[in-house]
Design an enzyme around this catalytic site. Structure first.
Site, PDB file in Angstrom:
ATOM      1  N   TYR A  15       1.803  -7.163  -7.122  1.00 39.21           N
ATOM      2  CA  TYR A  15       2.026  -6.193  -6.052  1.00 39.21           C
ATOM      3  C   TYR A  15       3.507  -5.840  -6.064  1.00 39.21           C
ATOM      4  O   TYR A  15       4.356  -6.723  -6.221  1.00 39.21           O
ATOM      5  CB  TYR A  15       1.659  -6.787  -4.691  1.00 39.21           C
ATOM      6  CG  TYR A  15       2.097  -5.926  -3.515  1.00 39.21           C
ATOM      7  CD1 TYR A  15       1.213  -5.012  -2.931  1.00 39.21           C
ATOM      8  CD2 TYR A  15       3.390  -6.008  -2.996  1.00 39.21           C
ATOM      9  CE1 TYR A  15       1.612  -4.202  -1.884  1.00 39.21           C
ATOM     10  CE2 TYR A  15       3.800  -5.198  -1.943  1.00 39.21           C
ATOM     11  CZ  TYR A  15       2.907  -4.294  -1.392  1.00 39.21           C
ATOM     12  OH  TYR A  15       3.297  -3.497  -0.356  1.00 39.21           O
ATOM     13  N   GLU A  71       3.910   1.957  -2.429  1.00 41.91           N
ATOM     14  CA  GLU A  71       3.150   0.737  -2.669  1.00 41.91           C
ATOM     15  C   GLU A  71       2.436   0.868  -4.007  1.00 41.91           C
ATOM     16  O   GLU A  71       1.747   1.855  -4.242  1.00 41.91           O
ATOM     17  CB  GLU A  71       2.141   0.553  -1.533  1.00 41.91           C
ATOM     18  CG  GLU A  71       1.682  -0.869  -1.378  1.00 41.91           C
ATOM     19  CD  GLU A  71       0.847  -1.068  -0.135  1.00 41.91           C
ATOM     20  OE1 GLU A  71      -0.121  -0.300   0.075  1.00 41.91           O
ATOM     21  OE2 GLU A  71       1.149  -1.995   0.625  1.00 41.91           O
TER      22      GLU A  71
END
Lengths: 290, 389
Positions: B109, B197
């Site tokens: 991530y 993101e």
């Protein structure tokens, strides 16, 4: 006594000759604020509202001895105006402008801190010391003189609270609208100790809202350092997550910044937290009785 | 404002943030054509909507032939995709992104956003790729590595090293990662982004990093100087009433209660919703009419509130400061002539000239306008009216 500003504070206006700047500077002068001049690049040497206009903040400061600047320039030019004020040795800039890009404020705030200049706002009603000095756009007559300090992220909730405070027979020392943007100048944590140190302030009303964690930081500070009673209201208990509620900073993101967590933190710090904003005045009357 | 995955990847490509090749498609035919152009024998068909969790909702599918591409595109296009971010009604899928396959070795991530407390951007990385970062933060906060980046200096290699070593990357991959992260920071700053993101960020079999997904949001206050981003705005992803309100300088958000609210100021507007809730009702909306509260804006406000059939009463709560209440009262009366208001309207005007305003409202003799004395009184009357009392 009061905090930050009083009847002797000398104020200049950046964006003095514009529509907003003119209208509100006029109102401030009528209230009694010592507006000693203004800055509009290219209009130096002129006179406006009976005060001199300068091309640069440095010139204005040199000629008038002003320590505070009230900023009305359009959003795209706010960071430039703030940095110019900081560079010129202004000690407090009150930024009224709404809609400044966050990135710009990030740079402007960092520069202001480096130059030791305090800022209030942006996107705020300003600061008022009752019956002495109004630097901003709030309706002055609501703020009767008294012993209550007021700190709020919202403009109209500041008026609503001050009105309730006055209706309960109290008054205001200084009220500060800190603004509802993601990056703001002075916050609860810096203003609370000023009110704590001010002998005329007997209690503090604090209005917060969803988004960010300034109220949580305030709660931690109150718990350790504030001996005066504090009444608080947090707006947005019924706001849905992930939606921006008018103010750029009023958003619950990733489940954080909810009204519930802020209210709990403040309650744990001994603050009298009201669920309905209609109860601010009543709650204050209660804590003042004790 | 948010943009789609494929649009975010366009911005990435310009900054040499590695992504896979892909094409956007609006029909199954276009999807097949896109797959043929990409070549290879494996493709991913991805629904493009402004919400996360698309995979779990059935909006991301793997295809191993062009006929499977067609089949899956046909399935996904036109579906109401429901994810944890869309609400139960879901979102209509109008386009799919056809992407080439990748040899995925490991998922991570990587995110960038403003840290409001630090007043600077922070970059976050985690080995828990593919999972919602809120969950990781809640359950295993130690698995998130954060670095704050001072905007005055920008992204430095040490930021990258801290993240890379934190992720346990082998030394030979560190520089590739730093390059990736550094380019991403430039994408963020140059476009006035509010967040980026990448979930997941993937490492391929040959040690390269790729943004497999991409999500970007932007600072609305900066859109005036972000033409390219502005062109990416997809109005079909936004609430039509919110867009309309915005055109008139009103800030409106629909909620699911039955007491409509019209208020001046965002803080008081939220406070009004809270008061309605406290008095046992449910707010139907957030509406900030701004400072002026003129007849036109009030009329438009009524129109927008009444588009919601659930609304059974409207609470107008104005604290007149610079704006005088008598003018607002006249505006409200004027507004009821411009637009048809068929529910009870509870009006609380306080502040400058409030007494004169109450007189004006009383003398107007409009049957469905009820005056209130203060915030609590107004909320109580509005809640009662919405209940038909």
């Amino acid at each position: 006594m009061s905090i930050l500003v009083n009847k002797d504070t000398k104020v200049i206006v950046q964006g003095f000759t514009g529509k907003e700047g003119t209208f509100h500077a006029e109102q401030c002068i009528a209230y009694g604020t010592k507006i000693v001049g203004g800055v509009t690049p290219g209009k130096g040497g002129q006179e406006h509202l009976g005060q001199p206009v300068f091309n640069t903040v440095s010139e204005a400061v040199a000629a008038t001895g002003a320590t505070v600047s009230m900023i009305f320039v359009p959003p795209a030019f706010v960071s430039d105006a703030v940095m110019e004020a900081a560079d010129a040795g202004i000690s407090l800039a009150v930024i009224i402008t709404e809609g400044a890009p966050v990135k710009d404020m990030m740079f402007a705030k960092a520069y202001a801190v480096k130059k030791d200049m305090m800022t209030i706002g942006p996107n705020c009603p300003g600061i008022i010391t009752a019956e002495e000095c109004k630097i901003g756009i709030m309706p002055g007559f609501i703020f009767k003189k008294g012993n209550i300090g007021l700190i709020s992220k919202s403009g109209t909730l500041t008026y609503e609270s001050a009105n309730q405070v006055v209706k309960e027979g109290f008054g205001i020392t200084t009220a500060v609208g800190i603004g509802g943007d993601p990056i703001i100048g002075l916050s609860y944590k810096q203003l609370l100790p000023m009110f704590e140190a001010d002998p005329e302030t007997h209690a503090i009303v604090m209005i917060g809202e969803i988004g960010g964690d300034l109220e949580i930081q305030a709660a931690a500070y109150i718990k350790e350092h504030i001996t005066k009673p504090v009444v608080a209201f947090i707006a947005g208990q019924t706001a849905p997550a992930g939606k921006r509620m008018g103010h750029a900073g009023a958003i619950i993101s990733g489940g954080a910044g909810t009204a519930a967590e802020k209210m709990a933190a403040l309650e744990a710090a001994g603050v009298k937290v009201v669920v309905s904003p209609a109860d601010i005045g009543k709650a204050l009357a209660e804590v003042m009785k004790k | 404002m948010n943009i789609h995955e494929y649009q975010a990847k366009e911005l990435f490509k310009k900054y040499n943030v590695p992504t896979l090749r892909g094409h956007i498609a609006f029909t199954p035919d276009e999807a097949v054509k896109a797959a043929q152009e990409l070549g290879g024998n494996i493709w991913v068909v991805k629904a493009q909507i402004h919400a996360g969790g698309r995979g779990l909702g059935g909006g991301v599918k793997l295809a191993k032939s062009t006929s499977e591409v067609r089949e899956m595109a046909a399935q996904i296009l036109g579906m109401q995709l429901v994810t944890h971010q869309t609400g139960p009604e879901g979102k209509l899928v109008q386009k799919v992104y056809i992407e080439e396959g990748a040899d995925i070795k490991k998922e991570y991530y990587l995110g960038l956003l403003l840290d409001r407390a630090l007043e600077m951007p922070i970059m976050m990385a985690s080995t828990e790729g593919g999972m919602a970062i809120e969950e990781v933060a809640h359950n295993t906060p130690e698995k998130i590595i954060k670095v704050s980046i001072d905007p005055l200096t920008g992204f430095q290699s040490f930021h990258g090293r801290k993240l890379a070593f934190g992720l346990g990357l082998p030394v030979e991959e560190i520089n590739t990662f730093i390059k990736f992260a550094s380019a991403l920071y430039r994408v963020y700053m140059d476009h006035d982004a509010e967040m980026i993101e990448i979930n997941p960020l993937v490492k391929t079999g040959d040690g390269k990093f790729l943004a497999l997904d991409a999500k970007m949001g932007f600072d609305n206050n900066a859109l005036y100087r972000q033409n390219q981003v502005n062109e990416m705005r997809d109005l079909s992803e936004e609430e039509p009433t919110e867009i309309e309100a915005d055109k008139y300088g009103l800030s409106y958000i629909k909620l699911d209660g039955n007491v409509g609210c019209m208020v001046n100021g965002a803080g008081l507007a939220m406070g009004t919703m809270d008061t309605i809730n406290y008095e046992g009702g449910k707010p139907a909306n957030f509406l900030d009419v701004g400072g002026s509260a003129s007849a036109e804006t009030v009329a438009k406000g009524f129109d927008i509130i009444l588009k919601d059939p659930n609304v059974k009463a409207i609470f107008v709560n104005i604290f007149g400061g610079i704006v005088r209440c008598d003018r607002v009262a006249n505006g409200i009366i004027e507004a009821t002539k411009i637009t048809n208001v068929n529910v009870p309207v509870i009006v609380r005007l306080d502040g400058t000239n409030a007494i004169e305003a109450a007189e004006i409202l009383k003398n107007a003799g409009i049957a469905n306008i009820v005056a209130a004395t203060d915030l609590a009184d107004g909320a109580r009357k509005a809640v009662a009216a919405a209940k038909g009392e």
